[in-house]
Design an enzyme around this catalytic site. Structure first.
Site, PDB file in Angstrom:
ATOM      1  N   GLU A  60       0.808  -1.213   0.000  1.00 26.74           N
ATOM      2  CA  GLU A  60       0.000   0.000   0.000  1.00 26.74           C
ATOM      3  C   GLU A  60       0.847   1.272   0.000  1.00 26.74           C
ATOM      4  OE1 GLU A  60      -2.565  -3.311   0.970  1.00 26.74           O
ATOM      5  OE2 GLU A  60      -0.636  -2.684   1.826  1.00 26.74           O
ATOM      6  N   HIS A 129     -11.128  -5.927   7.821  1.00 30.49           N
ATOM      7  CA  HIS A 129     -11.799  -5.775   6.532  1.00 30.49           C
ATOM      8  C   HIS A 129     -13.118  -5.010   6.640  1.00 30.49           C
ATOM      9  CE1 HIS A 129      -8.898  -8.880   5.533  1.00 30.49           C
ATOM     10  NE2 HIS A 129      -9.200  -8.751   4.250  1.00 30.49           N
TER      11      HIS A 129
END
Length: 326
Positions: A60, A129
């Site tokens: 990321e 998540h």
């Protein structure tokens, strides 16, 4: 145009933006031939190729850092982080660089990039998540933060974000990707970043929300109209940073009461800022204390237990009745 769901509306906006402007590139993990974990980038790699739809490593910080460089160079990158919790791995790049370049260079350089992030619960996912972390980035000067609540606002806000000269964190409530359909106009439209919408006009109380919990507010309003013969005013913030103070304050001055709803944790959440602005600009109009219906100050539970965590229509109805009975 036929009704479409939110996933298709975001895909449509990406395709339209790429057709209109060859500076727009899409990048992220599995956004190419695999078409994204939620299939939001469906068809884009086949149409535009791997120079404009770029599969990245699982890194990321690298995704965001590369997008920053692209944006400064003159491109319009739309970078995807597969789940919003994974933004933390790129926090240094987002806060220390993307958010600061305009100030650092005294306006000489800006970072016109979009960071797309599926956000929130509702799909019974595993740990890391389902978080809602928009308040962290709303607290970072130099960033704009938006969150749509349906297909039409998803398409219009994404176009606005791509055209914006500054970095925009674009949160996608993944529970809404395929929850319902909505008519989206043929012509490309944009919603101004920094402006809320009055979804429903009312006079007894104001419900203020954004993202997936706007649907819960609408459901609650239907229950209240049927059972209590009252029609709440509903405000969809759409833009979390900057926040549309005028629309919020004007509504509360009219109704005298408010309930603020969001999925993220309560402490230092967006609701706290909304209430602070009401107190600053409309406290003399209030007939009762403002209630918050939010997530809890705990990690969001896994699987079916998340239902107890996420605000729903019943919680909102109970809060409205409490405020009205004050």
């Amino acid at each position: 145009m036929p009704d479409i769901n939110m996933a298709k509306a975001i895909n449509m906006a990406l395709n339209e933006a790429m057709e209109r402007d060859n500076r727009v590139v899409v990048m992220g993990e599995d956004v190419g031939p695999d078409e994204g974990v939620f299939r939001v980038t469906e068809g884009l790699h086949a149409k535009y190729g791997d120079k404009r739809v770029i599969d990245t490593p699982l890194a990321e910080s690298g995704i965001v850092g590369t997008a920053i460089g692209m944006a400064i160079y003159g491109l319009r990158p739309v970078a995807e982080i597969q789940f919003s919790s994974f933004e933390y791995y790129a926090y240094h790049q987002i806060e220390m660089h993307a958010a600061r370049f305009r100030n650092r260079t005294r306006g000489r350089l800006s970072v016109p990039m979009v960071l797309r992030c599926p956000s929130g619960g509702g799909i019974r996912a595993i740990e890391h998540h389902s978080e809602s972390r928009e308040a962290i980035y709303a607290h970072s000067p130099g960033l704009k933060v938006v969150m749509p609540s349906g297909p039409r606002s998803a398409r219009a806000l994404l176009h606005a974000a791509i055209q914006d000269p500054d970095p925009v964190i674009y949160y996608e409530p993944k529970a809404l990707y395929r929850l319902f359909r909505e008519d989206v106009p043929e012509a490309i439209e944009t919603y101004p970043i920094g402006r809320a919408q009055v979804v429903q006009e009312g006079k007894e109380i104001t419900l203020i929300s954004y993202g997936a919990t706007v649907r819960a507010a609408i459901d609650a309003a239907e229950i209240l109209e049927d059972e209590d013969s009252l029609k709440p005013e509903i405000i969809d913030l759409l833009s979390i940073a900057p926040l549309d103070t005028d629309t919020i304050v004007n509504s509360v001055r009219k109704t005298g009461r408010a309930v603020v709803i969001h999925e993220g944790p309560r402490t230092c959440g967006i609701g706290s800022e909304v209430i602070a602005r009401i107190n600053e600009h409309a406290i003399e109009y209030l007939e009762a204390p403002i209630k918050r219906i939010t997530g809890y100050d705990t990690p969001i539970p896994y699987f079916a237990r998340e239902r107890a965590y996420i605000p729903d229509a019943d919680k909102i109805v109970a809060a409205v009745r409490e405020v009205l009975s004050f």
